[in-house]
Motif scaffolding. Structure first.
Motif, PDB file in Angstrom:
ATOM      1  N   MET A 110     -16.313  11.343  48.141  1.00 20.70           N
ATOM      2  CA  MET A 110     -16.445  10.305  47.146  1.00 20.70           C
ATOM      3  C   MET A 110     -17.416   9.250  47.673  1.00 20.70           C
ATOM      4  N   SER A 111     -18.249   8.716  46.817  1.00 19.83           N
ATOM      5  CA  SER A 111     -19.250   7.748  47.236  1.00 19.83           C
ATOM      6  C   SER A 111     -18.595   6.419  47.598  1.00 19.83           C
ATOM      7  N   VAL A 112     -19.338   5.635  48.405  1.00 18.90           N
ATOM      8  CA  VAL A 112     -18.830   4.327  48.838  1.00 18.90           C
ATOM      9  C   VAL A 112     -18.588   3.426  47.627  1.00 18.90           C
ATOM     10  N   GLY A 113     -19.510   3.446  46.655  1.00 17.44           N
ATOM     11  CA  GLY A 113     -19.348   2.632  45.454  1.00 17.44           C
ATOM     12  C   GLY A 113     -18.112   3.007  44.676  1.00 17.44           C
ATOM     13  N   ARG A 114     -17.877   4.296  44.564  1.00 12.90           N
ATOM     14  CA  ARG A 114     -16.686   4.752  43.840  1.00 12.90           C
ATOM     15  C   ARG A 114     -15.417   4.353  44.587  1.00 12.90           C
ATOM     16  N   GLU A 115     -15.425   4.465  45.909  1.00 13.67           N
ATOM     17  CA  GLU A 115     -14.261   4.050  46.703  1.00 13.67           C
ATOM     18  C   GLU A 115     -13.991   2.566  46.531  1.00 13.67           C
ATOM     19  N   THR A 116     -15.047   1.758  46.489  1.00 15.19           N
ATOM     20  CA  THR A 116     -14.893   0.319  46.288  1.00 15.19           C
ATOM     21  C   THR A 116     -14.291   0.037  44.922  1.00 15.19           C
ATOM     22  N   ARG A 117     -14.774   0.728  43.894  1.00 14.89           N
ATOM     23  CA  ARG A 117     -14.226   0.548  42.542  1.00 14.89           C
ATOM     24  C   ARG A 117     -12.775   1.023  42.480  1.00 14.89           C
ATOM     25  N   LEU A 118     -12.479   2.113  43.188  1.00  9.92           N
ATOM     26  CA  LEU A 118     -11.113   2.623  43.216  1.00  9.92           C
ATOM     27  C   LEU A 118     -10.179   1.626  43.901  1.00  9.92           C
ATOM     28  N   SER A 119     -10.629   1.035  44.992  1.00  6.91           N
ATOM     29  CA  SER A 119      -9.826   0.013  45.680  1.00  6.91           C
ATOM     30  C   SER A 119      -9.566  -1.174  44.766  1.00  6.91           C
ATOM     31  N   ALA A 120     -10.582  -1.582  44.019  1.00 14.51           N
ATOM     32  CA  ALA A 120     -10.426  -2.700  43.089  1.00 14.51           C
ATOM     33  C   ALA A 120      -9.437  -2.314  41.979  1.00 14.51           C
ATOM     34  N   TRP A 121      -9.508  -1.068  41.509  1.00 10.99           N
ATOM     35  CA  TRP A 121      -8.579  -0.614  40.479  1.00 10.99           C
ATOM     36  C   TRP A 121      -7.145  -0.628  41.007  1.00 10.99           C
ATOM     37  N   ILE A 122      -6.951  -0.159  42.233  1.00 12.27           N
ATOM     38  CA  ILE A 122      -5.614  -0.156  42.842  1.00 12.27           C
ATOM     39  C   ILE A 122      -5.075  -1.588  42.920  1.00 12.27           C
ATOM     40  N   GLU A 123      -5.927  -2.538  43.253  1.00 14.63           N
ATOM     41  CA  GLU A 123      -5.502  -3.946  43.309  1.00 14.63           C
ATOM     42  C   GLU A 123      -5.106  -4.453  41.927  1.00 14.63           C
TER      43      GLU A 123
END
Length: 154
Positions: free
Chosen positions: A1-14
């Protein structure tokens, strides 16, 4: 998974965790739920959750106990493997919503009883009537909506 997608996923989890914090689930518990909804593979150990969510092992352990007791997460142990694995129990989400609907009905019962107490004093019952009208409407409309819910895609 791309870094950008991981960042968006982390934000979604929050965001997911913040939403459920308003519903009484601790923030870490909400993070665990959000993460377990989307992680691959679907099962994680407490240590893996601690690392992935950057949370202390004690906090993860406490919240996993809470989520397992609530039925939203299942715990599985396997012979030959020391650490238990946890996964989301997606079937229990129906129960979660059903409990919320039941709670609305119980509020309706309380407002109805209050309206009976205030029957001789309509001026004092104005605010209560507003709340009672809302819960009466919910108690009338939501069961039909609930009965039309789609079955699981699985």
């Amino acid at each position: 998974m791309s870094v950008g997608r991981e960042t968006r996923l982390s934000a979604w989890i929050e965001r997911f965790a913040a939403h459920f914090a308003e519903e009484g689930i601790p923030l870490i518990g909400g993070r665990i739920l959000g993460y377990l909804l989307v992680c691959q593979p679907t099962e994680r150990t407490a240590a893996e959750l601690s690392q992935e969510l950057e949370a202390s092992s004690g906090s993860i352990s406490t919240n996993l106990k809470f989520l397992v007791n609530a039925g939203l997460v299942t715990k599985r142990t396997r012979r030959g493997r020391q650490a238990a694995q946890y996964r989301i129990n997606e079937k229990r989400w129906v129960d979660l919503i059903q409990r919320k609907l039941d709670a609305m009905v119980s509020v309706r019962e309380l407002t109805e009883a209050g309206m009976r107490l205030m029957s001789g004093d309509p001026e004092r019952a104005v605010r209560l009537r507003t709340v009672d009208d809302l819960y009466t409407w919910l108690a009338t409309e939501l069961p039909a909506v609930w009965d039309r819910r789609p079955s699981s895609s699985r």
